[in-house]
Structure formats: structure tokens, C-alpha cells
Design an enzyme around this catalytic site. Structure first.
Site, PDB file in Angstrom:
ATOM      1  N   THR A 198      45.711  48.527  27.510  1.00 17.96           N
ATOM      2  CA  THR A 198      46.424  47.760  28.518  1.00 17.96           C
ATOM      3  C   THR A 198      47.861  48.239  28.531  1.00 17.96           C
ATOM      4  O   THR A 198      48.426  48.497  27.482  1.00 17.96           O
ATOM      5  CB  THR A 198      46.426  46.249  28.170  1.00 17.96           C
ATOM      6  OG1 THR A 198      45.084  45.793  28.056  1.00 17.96           O
ATOM      7  CG2 THR A 198      47.148  45.446  29.240  1.00 17.96           C
ATOM      8  N   GLY A 228      38.680  40.852  31.225  1.00 14.46           N
ATOM      9  CA  GLY A 228      39.438  40.332  30.091  1.00 14.46           C
ATOM     10  C   GLY A 228      40.633  39.523  30.540  1.00 14.46           C
ATOM     11  O   GLY A 228      40.675  38.977  31.645  1.00 14.46           O
ATOM     12  N   ASP A 229      41.645  39.479  29.692  1.00 12.80           N
ATOM     13  CA  ASP A 229      42.809  38.645  29.983  1.00 12.80           C
ATOM     14  C   ASP A 229      43.801  39.294  30.924  1.00 12.80           C
ATOM     15  O   ASP A 229      44.622  38.610  31.539  1.00 12.80           O
ATOM     16  CB  ASP A 229      43.523  38.293  28.671  1.00 12.80           C
ATOM     17  CG  ASP A 229      44.146  39.533  28.020  1.00 12.80           C
ATOM     18  OD1 ASP A 229      43.398  40.501  27.775  1.00 12.80           O
ATOM     19  OD2 ASP A 229      45.352  39.534  27.760  1.00 12.80           O
TER      20      ASP A 229
END
Length: 338
Positions: A198, A228-229
């Protein structure tokens, strides 16, 4: 029993009294800093990203423009894990997630986006031109194309194709701690046990305006549709212009479970420094995971409205890039598990 109208009137009066009382005054944070731009981003990939952001921040530009331009640098680079050159999901398709948030609580997000080179820019366009916050999958792609973004060929990069063919020999998924750090990756091309990455970025400009961004291709060889986040406002990224901003990296599922970025910002609101807020958020994840904490990595970066920064990681190996001039510096983060 009082009527609903009486109840609402009494509630409104009570809230008005609270807002006018000493508690509200005590909760007001210091005014944002002005005059010294700062940009912080995750991992060593952030060095180039920060340079891209500083081209805007240095001359006095807007933090929102900077955090978009900065992570676009990483999206365009050949990487295992960010942008269209990243590793695919288990069906052999690259899907991208990104979000962006400005200094007025405006935010935009896209997830499971295919064949678009710069998902962070699609997220910003969504934020600025629609009433929505998040688009996913085919709808996100349809919006991007309608907004003039080019639809790239539906094919893997040469490196990603080699990695995918190698993964298909066993088709086993095993998270790799700190794979975001290029020093942790195997030598040679993208093939090998690369997992996920990320690039998250936070910035404050010379006018004291905060913004943040986050972009990823997610876990390599993930289940089709896994998100995901990174594109989730409040998990992978959150910006409160009166308090500060925070972003996350690492195992996204565990960041989502405790609304990681929002938690860090709320801890800063309560008076913690950016460093202390990141540390407390990581400690909460460790407590939730128990003995399994040793099997994952999660890290946070934070920037408050006065221009102070902080970071903290669950495990050794997380690095972040910090710029207060046109020369970014890579720092090793403090960590919890010894």
C-alpha cells in the site's frame, strides 16, 4: 409520556446548552499550523511519491493536489503491489483500490477497479463530481470511462504474469510480513512470494490544509472480490481538518476491525501526540489478535493539524518517508513486538 415533539425540543435545547458550555470550548483543538508543509507516506516507495507531492507542496500548492500527485507516482511505477503492474487475484485479474480525503471532510473511494491506471484520480473525481463516496467493480470502471479515463488492456505485466504462473503451481496463500518494504522482497523480478503493498500519504500545506490518499492492488492472489482497508474511509485513511490525519498499511482485515485510521485521529483529538496515538492503536490490534499478532504486520502513520508526525508498527521492519523539504528521508518506525 411526553410527545415526540416535546422530546425533540428538549433534546435540541440540551444539545444547544452543551455546545455553548465549557466542555465544547475545552474540546476545540489548536488552530492548524501555517507556513511549513509536511508530507509523510508509507514504506520506501514513499520516497519517490514524496518527491512527486513536494513539487506541489514546495511552491505553496494545495495538499489535496499533492497527495493525489504523490501516490500517482507509485501507481505508475512497475511494482508487485500498487497499480496495474501489480500481482493479480487468484483468477489472474488485477483489481485496484484507492481513496482520497480533503480538508473539508470530502472523500472519494473506489474498490475492485479494473483496467484504470490511476484509481486515486478516479476516487477524487467521484468525490468532486458526484454525491457518492464509494463505487466498486464494474460501476467504478463505468464511471471512470465516462469521466475520460482510458481503459487499459486487460493483460498482466510480464513480471506479474511470471509471478502468477509460479503461484499457480501450489495455489497457496500465505501472508508475508513486511513485503511492502523492497528490502524484504526477493531479488530479481516481481516473481516470488510478494504479497501486498500500500502507498498511503498524508500532507499539510503552507496554508495548514490537511489531506490524505491511499492506493493499492491489494493482496497478491487474493480471493476474487476481496477488499482490504485501503479504500475504506475511517479504516485505511481518515482526515479531520481540525485534528489531524492518519493512514494504515499491513493486514487490512485487522485494520478494518477497529476502524484504524479513525481511531488514531480520535486519540489525537483526546490529546495524544501522533506518535502516541499510532502506538495505542497498534496495541489495541495486538490485544485483539492475541498470540496471532506475531503472524501479521500492521502500521500507522499520522499527521496532526500542527504539522507533527508519528508512526508505529506491530512488528519490526516498517519504514516511512518524511519530507519537510524537497529531500525526503526514510525512517524506521518504532514497533511493539520485540
Amino acid at each position: 409520556m411526553p410527545s415526540r415533539r416535546i422530546f425533540l425540543h428538549a433534546s435540541a435545547a440540551g444539545l444547544a446548552g452543551l455546545a455553548a458550555g465549557p466542555l465544547a470550548a475545552a474540546a476545540l483543538p489548536p488552530a492548524p499550523a501555517k507556513g511549513r508543509p509536511v508530507v509523510i507516506s508509507t514504506w520506501d516507495a514513499g520516497l519517490n511519491a514524496n518527491r512527486g507531492a513536494w513539487k506541489i507542496l514546495g511552491p505553496g500548492g494545495y495538499a489535496l493536489d499533492a497527495v493525489e500527485a504523490g501516490v500517482m507516482v507509485t501507481e505508475a511505477e512497475q511494482s508487485c503491489c500498487v497499480g496495474l503492474g501489480g500481482n493479480p487475484d487468484r483468477d489472474g485479474i488485477v483489481t485496484l483500490d484507492a481513496c482520497i480525503m480533503d480538508d473539508q471532510y470530502n472523500c472519494g473511494s473506489v474498490a475492485a477497479l479494473e483496467r484504470i491506471r490511476h484509481p486515486v484520480s478516479v476516487a477524487r473525481r467521484l468525490m468532486e463530481r458526484t454525491p457518492h463516496v464509494m463505487l466498486v467493480g464494474a460501476g467504478a470502471q463505468q464511471f471512470a470511462v465516462a469521466q475520460g479515463f482510458a481503459l487499459e488492456p486487460a493483460q498482466l505485466s510480464a513480471d506479474a504474469e511470471r509471478a502468477y504462473k509460479e503461484w499457480l503451481k501450489t495455489s497457496q496463500y500465505q501472508p508475508v510480513i513486511n513485503i511492502e518494504n523492497s528490502k524484504s522482497r526477493p531479488t530479481g523480478p516481481v516473481g516470488g512470494p510478494q504479497n501486498h503493498d500500500t502507498i498511503a500519504m498524508l500532507a499539510i500545506d503552507a496554508q495548514g490544509r490537511l489531506s490524505g490518499s491511499c492506493t493499492t492492488s491489494g493482496m497478491g492472489f487474493k480471493m476474487r472480490g476481496r477488499v482490504g482497508d485501503s479504500p475504506i474511509i475511517g479504516a485505511g485513511l481518515f482526515v479531520d481538518p481540525t485534528v489531524g490525519a492518519a493512514a494504515a498499511t499491513g493486514q487490512g482485515e485487522d485494520v478494518i476491525r477497529m476502524a484504524g485510521a479513525h481511531t488514531v485521529v480520535e486519540l489525537m483529538r483526546q490529546g495524544r501526540s501522533p506518535q502516541a496515538a499510532c502506538r495505542e492503536a497498534v496495541a489495541r490490534i495486538a490485544a485483539i489478535k492475541g498470540a496471532k499478532a506475531k503472524d501479521i504486520q500492521v502500521a500507522f502513520i499520522a499527521l496532526n493539524a500542527q504539522g507533527q508526525t508519528g508512526s508505529f508498527a506491530l512488528q519490526k521492519g516498517f519504514s516511512y518517508s518524511l519530507s519537510t523539504t524537497d529531500m525526503p528521508v526514510l525512517h524506521n518506525s518504532e514497533f511493539l513486538l520485540k
